[in-house]
Motif scaffolding. Structure first.
Motif, PDB file in Angstrom:
ATOM      1  N   LYS A  82     -16.777  -0.419   5.424  1.00 29.54           N
ATOM      2  CA  LYS A  82     -15.454  -1.034   5.554  1.00 29.54           C
ATOM      3  C   LYS A  82     -15.308  -2.216   4.603  1.00 29.54           C
ATOM      4  N   ASP A  83     -14.139  -2.278   3.951  1.00 31.09           N
ATOM      5  CA  ASP A  83     -13.822  -3.389   3.062  1.00 31.09           C
ATOM      6  C   ASP A  83     -13.113  -4.465   3.879  1.00 31.09           C
ATOM      7  N   SER A  84     -13.805  -5.545   4.185  1.00 36.75           N
ATOM      8  CA  SER A  84     -13.238  -6.595   5.030  1.00 36.75           C
ATOM      9  C   SER A  84     -12.427  -7.615   4.242  1.00 36.75           C
ATOM     10  N   GLU A  87      -6.333  -6.038   4.120  1.00 38.47           N
ATOM     11  CA  GLU A  87      -5.715  -5.777   5.417  1.00 38.47           C
ATOM     12  C   GLU A  87      -6.370  -4.554   6.067  1.00 38.47           C
ATOM     13  N   HIS A  88      -6.332  -4.508   7.403  1.00 37.06           N
ATOM     14  CA  HIS A  88      -7.077  -3.458   8.119  1.00 37.06           C
ATOM     15  C   HIS A  88      -6.615  -2.053   7.722  1.00 37.06           C
ATOM     16  N   VAL A  89      -5.322  -1.862   7.407  1.00 34.72           N
ATOM     17  CA  VAL A  89      -4.859  -0.511   7.056  1.00 34.72           C
ATOM     18  C   VAL A  89      -5.372  -0.060   5.692  1.00 34.72           C
ATOM     19  N   GLU A  90      -5.881  -1.001   4.901  1.00 34.31           N
ATOM     20  CA  GLU A  90      -6.433  -0.660   3.588  1.00 34.31           C
ATOM     21  C   GLU A  90      -7.953  -0.764   3.549  1.00 34.31           C
ATOM     22  N   SER A  91      -8.570  -1.025   4.702  1.00 35.17           N
ATOM     23  CA  SER A  91      -9.999  -1.337   4.724  1.00 35.17           C
ATOM     24  C   SER A  91     -10.901  -0.143   4.406  1.00 35.17           C
ATOM     25  N   ARG A 221      -9.707   4.771  13.942  1.00 37.95           N
ATOM     26  CA  ARG A 221      -9.481   6.112  13.403  1.00 37.95           C
ATOM     27  C   ARG A 221      -8.145   6.155  12.654  1.00 37.95           C
ATOM     28  N   LYS A 222      -7.129   5.483  13.185  1.00 38.50           N
ATOM     29  CA  LYS A 222      -5.849   5.406  12.471  1.00 38.50           C
ATOM     30  C   LYS A 222      -6.055   4.774  11.094  1.00 38.50           C
ATOM     31  N   ASP A 223      -6.805   3.669  11.056  1.00 36.05           N
ATOM     32  CA  ASP A 223      -7.053   2.982   9.784  1.00 36.05           C
ATOM     33  C   ASP A 223      -7.794   3.887   8.800  1.00 36.05           C
ATOM     34  N   MET A 224      -8.726   4.692   9.320  1.00 35.29           N
ATOM     35  CA  MET A 224      -9.495   5.573   8.438  1.00 35.29           C
ATOM     36  C   MET A 224      -8.613   6.686   7.870  1.00 35.29           C
ATOM     37  N   ILE A 225      -7.715   7.237   8.691  1.00 35.07           N
ATOM     38  CA  ILE A 225      -6.807   8.283   8.211  1.00 35.07           C
ATOM     39  C   ILE A 225      -5.822   7.704   7.202  1.00 35.07           C
ATOM     40  N   ILE A 226      -5.287   6.506   7.508  1.00 33.16           N
ATOM     41  CA  ILE A 226      -4.399   5.831   6.553  1.00 33.16           C
ATOM     42  C   ILE A 226      -5.147   5.587   5.241  1.00 33.16           C
ATOM     43  N   GLY A 227      -6.396   5.171   5.350  1.00 33.65           N
ATOM     44  CA  GLY A 227      -7.207   4.905   4.164  1.00 33.65           C
ATOM     45  C   GLY A 227      -7.359   6.142   3.292  1.00 33.65           C
ATOM     46  N   LEU A 228      -7.559   7.300   3.908  1.00 37.91           N
ATOM     47  CA  LEU A 228      -7.695   8.538   3.142  1.00 37.91           C
ATOM     48  C   LEU A 228      -6.392   8.887   2.419  1.00 37.91           C
TER      49      LEU A 228
END
Length: 480
Positions: A82-84, A87-91, A221-228
């Motif tokens: 995770k990139d801290s 923002e969390h949606v781009e992490s 999980r939402k953040d990870m899907i957004i990240g993809l």
């Protein structure tokens, strides 16, 4: 000539069955993903996303595509990468970009015939040094504790060369994203150069089954899907100007997409998404194509139907109206109908009205279980609404009917939604339709599955339960 007794089934219920796979060739969605800007494929569960995934990875682009099925993917391992510093949606954008580019590298190394080319040699070395092979599995991408980097692939961050990038870090380390991005950019330059020299026209990575195993859609999980999705967007932007088309394509359930919130969502929906939608004509076309496969060229629905109508409707239309406009529903109904019809001892077996009526209860139970799979992830107590509709006892009902029934149900737990909110959610999941008046004095029923772009009308007062649930809920089909 073959008949119904010679048919075992009309296909697997899963939408990735070959019946659907072949039919996608005739739909525009394939061209939009292959040649245009679409990198996100959205559809309801069972609409055919996996069939499209298979179309590209097994047929159209079988040599130039990486098929990444995330069923069983180690999400918990990836969650730590995770990139801290953002923002969390781009992490998770940096980690997904790295994974995508590694998949590109694997493909280009395999497709290139320039074995002694510097870029190919260095990509091979990087893959073997870190994974022991130049074709690592997706599950292994983040398994090393660190990544060894050398030669021209060695990145610089703040003027310092990095011979190794650690993937085992405490949460809150803001350097990981910058270091992974620097490495990813270096690898991508090598990949682009190698692909252009080898005259590779396209390199695609396809991600499917992101929803498999989800019981609750957590924020991580939402953040990870957004990240993809965001990583795929950046890949599309970076690859412009190259003679090789690089694309990462994500296949996602529409209800999950609706729950995600981030700034670029509307832009991606309008410019980079392809929505898989079926209408009655397309579903009937799928049925006809399946009949030809099973009974021979030239055979049609008329060869297995006695021609009599049900409530003034052709049987196939009566069946399709009980689906959610998805291939899996139509195929499921036909399989149940076939099983029911075969119980008769007629020498020349053919679908009759009584067979369709007798098949409806089992199909209705199937549809309810399908809705459970889709809805329970988001709405644990949605059966309170079903109990309310069953208590009303009719297909057609008013808002007043529903409010009264919903208030009378004592579920033993706090209800997730108010009466008005629960009606809206039932509409969003296509359990109910609402009546809309036109400016010409007429009216019509509006459903989410037939009109995905249509929103909820808070002023609607008359509603209709989806016909496919009639038997399961023991409802009477009479207008109030």
């Amino acid at each position: 000539m073959k008949g119904l007794r010679d048919i075992t089934n009309f296909g697997k219920v899963e939408a990735e069955d070959d019946a659907v796979l072949d039919y996608f060739v005739d739909m525009n969605v394939t061209e939009n993903v292959d040649c245009n800007d679409a990198f996100l494929v959205l559809g309801r569960k069972g609409s055919g996303k996996t069939a499209l995934f298979r179309y590209f990875t097994e047929k159209s682009q079988s040599n130039n595509s990486s098929a990444l099925n995330l069923n069983g993917y180690p999400w918990k391992v990836h969650e730590k990468i995770k990139d801290s510093g953002v923002e969390h949606v781009e992490s998770y954008v940096a980690s997904w970009k790295y994974l995508i580019v590694i998949e590109f590298a694997k493909l280009v190394v395999k497709l290139s015939d320039r074995y002694q080319m510097t870029e190919i040699v260095e990509l091979n070395k990087f893959l073997k040094d870190n994974y022991g092979t130049n074709d690592p599995k997706i599950e292994s991408i983040f398994s090393p504790s660190g990544l060894k980097v050398s030669g021209d692939l060695e990145p610089q961050v703040l003027g310092c060369k990095l011979g190794k990038i650690s993937l085992s870090r405490n949460d809150g380390d803001v350097k990981l994203g910058a270091e992974l991005n620097a490495l990813t950019d270096k690898i991508l330059r090598h990949v682009r150069r190698a692909a252009e020299v080898a005259e590779i026209d396209k390199v695609f990575v396809h991600f499917d089954e992101l929803d498999r195993g989800i019981t609750t859609l957590s924020q991580s999980r939402k953040d990870m899907i957004i990240g993809l999705v965001l990583a795929s967007k950046e890949i599309a932007k970076i690859s412009k100007g190259s003679s090789t088309i690089f694309k990462s394509v994500v296949y996602l359930r529409r209800d999950i997409w609706d729950e995600l919130k981030f700034s670029d969502k509307n832009k991606i929906s309008s410019s980079n998404s392809e929505f898989i939608e079926w209408d009655q004509a397309q579903l009937f076309g799928l049925i006809e194509k399946r009949i030809q496969v099973l009974l021979g060229d030239g055979c049609t629905w008329d060869d297995i139907d006695d021609g009599k109508r049900i409530n003034k409707q052709p049987k196939w239309k009566h069946i399709i109206e009980r689906t959610l406009m998805r291939p899996r529903d139509a195929i499921s109904f036909l399989n149940i109908l076939l099983e029911t019809t075969k119980k008769r001892n007629d020498e020349h077996l053919i679908f009759e009205n009584r067979d369709v009526v007798d098949a409806r209860p089992k199909y209705s139970e199937y549809l309810k279980l399908e809705l459970d799979d889709e809805i329970l992830t988001h709405w644990r107590d949605w059966e309170v609404c079903l109990q309310s509709l069953s208590r009303i006892g009719k297909i057609y009902f008013t808002k007043e009917d529903y409010v009264s029934a919903y208030a009378s149900i004592n579920s033993g737990v706090t209800k997730t939604y108010s009466e008005e909110q629960s009606l809206e959610e039932l509409y969003n999941f296509s359990v109910i339709e609402y009546e809309a008046r036109s400016g010409y004095g007429g009216s019509g029923w509006k459903s989410k599955f037939a009109n995905p772009e249509l929103g909820w009308d808070a002023n609607a007062n008359r509603f209709k339960v989806h016909l496919g649930l009639k038997e399961y809920m023991k409802l009477k089909e009479e207008r109030s």
